[in-house]
Design a protein around this motif. Structure first.
Motif, short mmCIF file in Angstrom:
data_model
loop_
_atom_site.label_atom_id
_atom_site.label_comp_id
_atom_site.label_asym_id
_atom_site.label_seq_id
_atom_site.Cartn_x
_atom_site.Cartn_y
_atom_site.Cartn_z
N GLU A 277 4.33 16.76 -2.92
CA GLU A 277 3.95 17.76 -4.02
C GLU A 277 2.80 17.12 -4.80
O GLU A 277 1.74 17.68 -5.08
CB GLU A 277 4.91 18.54 -4.84
CG GLU A 277 6.01 19.11 -3.75
CD GLU A 277 6.86 18.49 -2.95
OE1 GLU A 277 7.26 17.43 -3.41
OE2 GLU A 277 7.27 18.93 -1.70
N GLU A 278 3.20 15.89 -5.50
CA GLU A 278 2.32 15.20 -6.20
C GLU A 278 1.09 14.82 -5.77
O GLU A 278 0.02 14.99 -6.39
CB GLU A 278 3.04 13.82 -6.72
CG GLU A 278 4.18 14.34 -7.73
CD GLU A 278 5.34 12.77 -7.95
OE1 GLU A 278 5.60 12.90 -9.09
OE2 GLU A 278 5.37 12.15 -6.89
N LEU A 279 1.13 14.38 -4.44
CA LEU A 279 -0.22 13.88 -3.86
C LEU A 279 -1.13 15.20 -3.65
O LEU A 279 -2.20 15.02 -4.12
CB LEU A 279 0.26 13.36 -2.55
CG LEU A 279 -0.98 12.86 -1.58
CD1 LEU A 279 -2.04 11.72 -2.61
CD2 LEU A 279 -0.61 12.24 -0.20
N SER A 280 -0.41 16.14 -3.35
CA SER A 280 -1.00 17.55 -2.96
C SER A 280 -2.10 18.17 -4.28
O SER A 280 -2.89 18.48 -4.37
CB SER A 280 -0.08 18.53 -2.60
OG SER A 280 -0.85 19.87 -2.39
N ALA A 281 -1.10 17.83 -5.43
CA ALA A 281 -1.59 18.41 -6.78
C ALA A 281 -2.88 17.41 -7.16
O ALA A 281 -3.94 18.08 -7.63
CB ALA A 281 -0.70 18.32 -7.80
N LEU A 282 -2.65 15.97 -6.78
CA LEU A 282 -3.73 15.33 -7.08
C LEU A 282 -5.15 15.65 -6.27
O LEU A 282 -6.03 15.37 -6.64
CB LEU A 282 -3.34 13.77 -7.17
CG LEU A 282 -2.65 13.17 -8.04
CD1 LEU A 282 -1.90 11.89 -7.79
CD2 LEU A 282 -3.22 13.01 -9.63
N LEU B 39 4.12 8.47 -4.21
CA LEU B 39 4.07 9.88 -4.75
C LEU B 39 4.74 10.88 -3.74
O LEU B 39 4.60 10.45 -2.36
CB LEU B 39 2.63 10.09 -4.72
CG LEU B 39 1.77 9.57 -5.85
CD1 LEU B 39 0.27 9.86 -5.47
CD2 LEU B 39 2.12 10.04 -7.05
N SER B 40 5.27 12.01 -4.13
CA SER B 40 5.90 12.75 -3.18
C SER B 40 4.84 13.64 -2.61
O SER B 40 3.66 13.71 -3.19
CB SER B 40 6.88 13.82 -4.15
OG SER B 40 6.05 14.49 -4.99
N GLU C 1 -6.76 18.62 -7.68
CA GLU C 1 -7.72 18.18 -8.87
C GLU C 1 -8.69 17.46 -8.56
O GLU C 1 -9.85 17.89 -9.08
CB GLU C 1 -6.42 17.26 -9.71
CG GLU C 1 -6.66 17.22 -11.24
CD GLU C 1 -5.49 16.31 -11.57
OE1 GLU C 1 -5.84 15.12 -11.84
OE2 GLU C 1 -4.37 16.67 -11.89
N LYS D 42 -6.82 6.95 -8.48
CA LYS D 42 -5.61 7.97 -9.12
C LYS D 42 -4.31 7.58 -8.49
O LYS D 42 -3.29 7.71 -9.00
CB LYS D 42 -5.97 9.28 -9.12
CG LYS D 42 -7.13 9.59 -10.19
CD LYS D 42 -7.24 11.24 -10.23
CE LYS D 42 -8.40 11.59 -11.06
NZ LYS D 42 -8.75 13.02 -11.00
N VAL D 43 -4.40 7.23 -7.25
CA VAL D 43 -3.11 7.17 -6.34
C VAL D 43 -3.05 5.73 -6.13
O VAL D 43 -1.91 5.40 -5.40
CB VAL D 43 -3.12 7.86 -5.07
CG1 VAL D 43 -3.59 9.36 -5.31
CG2 VAL D 43 -4.21 7.46 -4.08
N ARG E 84 0.34 4.00 -4.86
CA ARG E 84 1.44 4.97 -5.00
C ARG E 84 1.33 6.00 -3.82
O ARG E 84 2.37 6.53 -3.54
CB ARG E 84 1.36 5.91 -6.35
CG ARG E 84 1.61 5.06 -7.58
CD ARG E 84 1.52 5.78 -8.94
NE ARG E 84 0.45 6.53 -8.85
CZ ARG E 84 0.40 7.57 -9.59
NH1 ARG E 84 1.37 8.19 -10.04
NH2 ARG E 84 -0.66 8.37 -9.65
#
Length: 151
Positions: free
Chosen positions: A100-105, A97-98, A108, A131-132, A135
């Motif tokens: 940004e993607e990690l931060s969004a998760l 995960l980038s 959430e 969820k991660v 990744r």
């Protein structure tokens, strides 16, 4: 449907035929770790693809840590070898995960749990970890959660 383990075995055979020493030794090591995991515990069993991924993730992490240790010890050749092995293993892992993607998760998961403050970290990690899975490294996830809860 081929399993991840059988794909590793097929790739090992191909690497041996191509005389690719790095790839064949790395895959051989990974398959050995998978076999060890299969016979650990009370009964021998076949690992699921998810469990094989966990083994590969753990091995890739070991390579990264060893490379850093060799780097600090001034053993650049050994560090280079560890990094190369890590790259071979990374080819079998899901894309990381980038930030940004990690931060969004993370956001959430915080919204989902209604968590506030550092004490709620466990609850957020419980929701976020599946969820991660595979990744993003646990330490990286924990740091992102800690930072988000502190702000």
């Amino acid at each position: 449907m081929t399993t991840l383990k059988s794909r590793l075995k097929d790739d090992l055979t191909a690497a041996i035929k191509q005389r690719d020493e790095l790839r064949s030794s790395t895959l051989r090591m990974a398959l050995t770790e998978i076999s060890k995991e299969e016979v650990a515990g009370t009964t021998a069993r076949e690992l699921s693809d998810d469990e094989v991924l966990k083994v590969l993730t753990r091995e890739a992490k070991k390579r990264r840590e060893a490379a850093e240790a060799f780097e600090q010890g001034g053993r650049t050749e050994s560090a280079r070898r560890e990094r190369a092995e890590g790259e071979v293993l990374a080819g079998y892992l899901p894309a990381q995960l980038s930030d940004e993607e990690l931060s969004a998760l993370v956001q959430e998961a915080i919204a989902e749990t209604g968590a506030e403050g550092p004490k709620a970290m466990g609850a957020v990690m419980k929701v976020l970890t599946p969820k991660v899975a595979g990744r993003a490294e646990g330490g990286r996830v924990a740091a992102a959660v800690k930072q988000a809860l502190a702000s």
